[in-house]
Write a protein that holds these residues in place. Structure first.
Motif, PDB file in Angstrom:
ATOM      1  N   GLY A  42     -18.011  60.021  60.479  1.00 60.31           N
ATOM      2  CA  GLY A  42     -17.769  58.587  60.414  1.00 60.31           C
ATOM      3  C   GLY A  42     -16.287  58.285  60.395  1.00 60.31           C
ATOM      4  N   ALA A  43     -15.900  57.246  59.639  1.00 58.83           N
ATOM      5  CA  ALA A  43     -14.494  56.869  59.555  1.00 58.83           C
ATOM      6  C   ALA A  43     -13.714  57.976  58.879  1.00 58.83           C
ATOM      7  N   ASP A  44     -12.604  58.354  59.463  1.00 63.78           N
ATOM      8  CA  ASP A  44     -11.769  59.441  58.964  1.00 63.78           C
ATOM      9  C   ASP A  44     -10.419  58.873  58.557  1.00 63.78           C
ATOM     10  N   ALA A  45     -10.180  58.833  57.238  1.00 62.19           N
ATOM     11  CA  ALA A  45      -8.950  58.225  56.751  1.00 62.19           C
ATOM     12  C   ALA A  45      -7.718  58.963  57.254  1.00 62.19           C
ATOM     13  N   THR A  46      -7.836  60.267  57.493  1.00 65.63           N
ATOM     14  CA  THR A  46      -6.679  61.038  57.949  1.00 65.63           C
ATOM     15  C   THR A  46      -6.331  60.731  59.396  1.00 65.63           C
ATOM     16  N   ALA A  47      -7.224  60.076  60.088  1.00 61.63           N
ATOM     17  CA  ALA A  47      -6.960  59.727  61.496  1.00 61.63           C
ATOM     18  C   ALA A  47      -6.796  58.219  61.652  1.00 61.63           C
ATOM     19  N   GLY A  48      -6.273  57.594  60.600  1.00 60.04           N
ATOM     20  CA  GLY A  48      -6.010  56.160  60.681  1.00 60.04           C
ATOM     21  C   GLY A  48      -7.243  55.306  60.503  1.00 60.04           C
ATOM     22  N   GLY A  49      -8.290  55.857  59.877  1.00 58.15           N
ATOM     23  CA  GLY A  49      -9.484  55.070  59.635  1.00 58.15           C
ATOM     24  C   GLY A  49     -10.353  54.872  60.847  1.00 58.15           C
ATOM     25  N   THR A  50     -10.107  55.604  61.914  1.00 58.36           N
ATOM     26  CA  THR A  50     -10.908  55.465  63.125  1.00 58.36           C
ATOM     27  C   THR A  50     -12.169  56.310  63.031  1.00 58.36           C
ATOM     28  N   VAL A  51     -13.109  56.020  63.907  1.00 63.23           N
ATOM     29  CA  VAL A  51     -14.341  56.781  63.970  1.00 63.23           C
ATOM     30  C   VAL A  51     -14.137  57.978  64.894  1.00 63.23           C
ATOM     31  N   ALA A  52     -14.622  59.153  64.476  1.00 66.40           N
ATOM     32  CA  ALA A  52     -14.516  60.322  65.333  1.00 66.40           C
ATOM     33  C   ALA A  52     -15.146  59.999  66.689  1.00 66.40           C
ATOM     34  N   PRO A  53     -14.479  60.305  67.799  1.00 62.54           N
ATOM     35  CA  PRO A  53     -14.925  59.837  69.115  1.00 62.54           C
ATOM     36  C   PRO A  53     -16.286  60.378  69.548  1.00 62.54           C
ATOM     37  N   PHE A  54     -16.507  61.672  69.410  1.00 64.31           N
ATOM     38  CA  PHE A  54     -17.799  62.260  69.803  1.00 64.31           C
ATOM     39  C   PHE A  54     -18.114  63.428  68.870  1.00 64.31           C
ATOM     40  N   PRO A  55     -18.456  63.125  67.627  1.00 65.46           N
ATOM     41  CA  PRO A  55     -18.684  64.183  66.631  1.00 65.46           C
ATOM     42  C   PRO A  55     -19.867  65.084  66.958  1.00 65.46           C
ATOM     43  N   HIS A  56     -20.765  64.631  67.860  1.00 63.25           N
ATOM     44  CA  HIS A  56     -21.904  65.468  68.235  1.00 63.25           C
ATOM     45  C   HIS A  56     -21.463  66.667  69.069  1.00 63.25           C
ATOM     46  N   ARG A  57     -20.281  66.605  69.690  1.00 63.52           N
ATOM     47  CA  ARG A  57     -19.753  67.740  70.446  1.00 63.52           C
ATOM     48  C   ARG A  57     -18.945  68.614  69.489  1.00 63.52           C
ATOM     49  N   ILE A  58     -19.642  69.241  68.578  1.00 64.73           N
ATOM     50  CA  ILE A  58     -19.027  69.859  67.414  1.00 64.73           C
ATOM     51  C   ILE A  58     -18.456  71.243  67.686  1.00 64.73           C
ATOM     52  N   LEU A  59     -18.980  71.962  68.673  1.00 65.68           N
ATOM     53  CA  LEU A  59     -18.700  73.390  68.782  1.00 65.68           C
ATOM     54  C   LEU A  59     -17.224  73.683  69.053  1.00 65.68           C
ATOM     55  N   TRP A  60     -16.639  73.047  70.080  1.00 65.04           N
ATOM     56  CA  TRP A  60     -15.239  73.337  70.404  1.00 65.04           C
ATOM     57  C   TRP A  60     -14.296  72.962  69.260  1.00 65.04           C
ATOM     58  N   PRO A  61     -14.390  71.750  68.678  1.00 64.45           N
ATOM     59  CA  PRO A  61     -13.495  71.423  67.561  1.00 64.45           C
ATOM     60  C   PRO A  61     -13.666  72.363  66.366  1.00 64.45           C
ATOM     61  N   LEU A  62     -14.908  72.777  66.108  1.00 64.82           N
ATOM     62  CA  LEU A  62     -15.147  73.666  64.975  1.00 64.82           C
ATOM     63  C   LEU A  62     -14.502  75.033  65.216  1.00 64.82           C
ATOM     64  N   LEU A  63     -14.710  75.583  66.404  1.00 65.36           N
ATOM     65  CA  LEU A  63     -14.113  76.884  66.716  1.00 65.36           C
ATOM     66  C   LEU A  63     -12.582  76.791  66.750  1.00 65.36           C
ATOM     67  N   ALA A  64     -12.057  75.689  67.279  1.00 65.27           N
ATOM     68  CA  ALA A  64     -10.601  75.501  67.299  1.00 65.27           C
ATOM     69  C   ALA A  64     -10.063  75.357  65.879  1.00 65.27           C
ATOM     70  N   HIS A  65     -10.847  74.725  65.016  1.00 63.88           N
ATOM     71  CA  HIS A  65     -10.460  74.588  63.603  1.00 63.88           C
ATOM     72  C   HIS A  65     -10.362  75.969  62.948  1.00 63.88           C
ATOM     73  N   ILE A  66     -11.349  76.822  63.217  1.00 53.52           N
ATOM     74  CA  ILE A  66     -11.332  78.181  62.665  1.00 53.52           C
ATOM     75  C   ILE A  66     -10.153  78.966  63.243  1.00 53.52           C
ATOM     76  N   ALA A  67      -9.886  78.790  64.535  1.00 52.00           N
ATOM     77  CA  ALA A  67      -8.739  79.457  65.152  1.00 52.00           C
ATOM     78  C   ALA A  67      -7.434  79.019  64.504  1.00 52.00           C
ATOM     79  N   GLY A  68      -7.411  77.775  64.026  1.00 50.92           N
ATOM     80  CA  GLY A  68      -6.217  77.266  63.355  1.00 50.92           C
ATOM     81  C   GLY A  68      -5.884  78.024  62.092  1.00 50.92           C
ATOM     82  N   TRP A  69      -6.888  78.644  61.460  1.00 50.23           N
ATOM     83  CA  TRP A  69      -6.621  79.455  60.274  1.00 50.23           C
ATOM     84  C   TRP A  69      -5.693  80.627  60.606  1.00 50.23           C
TER      85      TRP A  69
END
Length: 429
Positions: A55-82
């Motif tokens: 939903g609304a993400d305060a860290t992104a200026g209170g905007t709604v995540a654009p397509f949160p159902h496309r979770i796989l790439w952002p999740l894997l990129a998040h893990i790669a960020g570690w």
């Protein structure tokens, strides 16, 4: 057992090395971008920091995540960020992973080392990888990788349909290929009724995921967004399909000869000629929801692999393949003189002019399709300006089809290689 495990690890290490080497070599044709691509690339990159912010993400200026159902790439990129990998860096990781999987897939299909290297080099020199050097932070390379893995496991229904579901969690375009996926399963030991039920289960699970995401806040880009903004449907669709054909030629060029040869020789890896045409037929409907045809053209990366791996069975075939690969490299460098120019110079010129005409005042209104008369006017004006290009493209495709027939005769009879994974009874040379 220990020896088998060591052998598999070695195969993956070799595949990863080949993928990394060819990825860096492909930078000579298209250098990687240093920032996310404007638009959806930026939005995917923004999701990396908080992949579960439905939903609304305060860290992104209170905007709604654009397509949160496309979770796989952002999740894997998040893990790669570690591990210190940025979203643009993860794009390169996905490109390299696709090349590694292509090499491994070819070896698993009993291809010789040199043959697997040639096929992987062809993919590295095609739009399947090069488009996403510039269009950083898209999930499409990951989608292709999952499609290829699904094909590898086509005789294992649970693994096959699980990979299809995983691909849908990367991008819902995976489900547009449901007719071909079902056909491929049936051609490889499946049953219409049983696999139709499995497909329905995949769609149901994905639908449940979308309902959950919507209940938790949804996204800014749901189905209604695409329906309400598809101004080119229906009257301008033929013009958009022409752009798709144009960018296919720009991104795959001489490599299309390999598809023509394979079609003539039976297209075994695609589920026969019917399967090959069914796969291709699943791509144009994507244009009903979006007009970024550069991305849809890259989906030919899968038939390129499946066509090539069964093609390389003789010295003649390798000579033809090598010549086509060299021609592709030269063609790509010629048609992409400006780094980061998706679709090449010709496509950029034609598409830029066409959309400039589309966006003239009064032709497109928010939430409405373009009027029939305006669509005809845009098509007519574009034809009057670019008819030499259109006729040239048509002539090139006729030449590709004709030369494909001749080269298929020169190469010889079809090979069974590439139609099934390697086994102890079908070991790689």
């Amino acid at each position: 057992m220990h020896a088998d495990r060591s052998s598999r690890v070695l195969e993956w290490l070799v595949a990863a090395t080949v993928g990394a080497a060819l990825l860096f070599a492909s930078d000579l044709l298209m250098p990687p971008a240093q920032a996310p691509f404007a638009g959806h690339g930026q939005r995917f990159a923004e999701m990396v920091a908080h992949p579960f912010a439905f939903g609304a993400d305060a860290t992104a200026g209170g905007t709604v995540a654009p397509f949160p159902h496309r979770i796989l790439w952002p999740l894997l990129a998040h893990i790669a960020g570690w591990f210190g990998i940025t979203p643009t860096g993860f794009t390169q990781v996905c490109n390299g992973a696709l090349l590694a999987v292509v090499f491994w897939f070819c070896r698993a299909r009993a291809a010789k080392w040199l043959d697997a290297l040639l096929v992987t080099a062809a993919v590295a020199a095609s739009g399947a990888v090069l488009v996403y050097k510039a269009m950083a932070c898209y999930s499409d390379t990951l989608d292709l990788l999952l499609l290829l893995l699904a094909v590898h496991h086509v005789r294992r229904p649970i693994a096959f349909w699980a990979l299809v579901l995983l691909g849908a969690l990367s991008h819902e375009l995976m489900l547009f290929f449901a007719p071909w996926l079902l056909w491929l399963r049936v051609q490889n030991g499946g049953a219409w009724r049983r696999d139709a039920i499995a497909l329905a289960a995949v769609v149901g699970l994905y639908g449940g995921w979308r309902l959950l995401v919507n209940a938790l806040g949804g996204g800014a880009y749901d189905a209604s967004y695409y329906v309400n903004n598809a101004f080119w449907v229906p009257w301008l669709l033929p013009a958009l399909w022409f752009l798709l054909v144009l960018v296919v030629l720009a991104e795959f060029g001489p490599l299309l000869l390999l598809l023509a040869i394979d079609q003539r020789r039976g297209a075994v890896g695609m589920g026969g000629r019917v399967g090959a045409w069914l796969y291709l037929a699943c791509i144009p409907p994507l244009c009903v929801f979006a007009y970024d045809v550069m991305r849809f053209a890259t989906l030919l990366g899968l038939p390129l692999v499946l066509s090539s791996v069964g093609l390389l069975h003789s010295r003649r075939a390798r000579v033809v393949f090598t010549a086509v690969l060299v021609a592709q490299i030269a063609f790509y460098a010629w048609d992409h003189p400006v780094p980061g120019q998706q679709g090449g110079a010709t496509f950029t010129r034609v598409a830029g002019d066409m959309f400039a005409r589309v966006l003239q005042p009064g032709r497109v209104q928010d939430g409405k399709s373009m009027a029939f008369t305006d669509a005809v006017a845009v098509s007519r004006e574009s034809w009057e300006l670019h008819w030499p290009t259109a006729l040239g493209v048509a002539g090139l495709f006729v030449a590709i089809a004709t030369l494909g027939v001749l080269l298929a005769r020169y190469i010889g009879s079809a090979s069974a290689a590439g139609s099934s994974p390697r086994t102890n009874a079908n070991a790689s040379p």
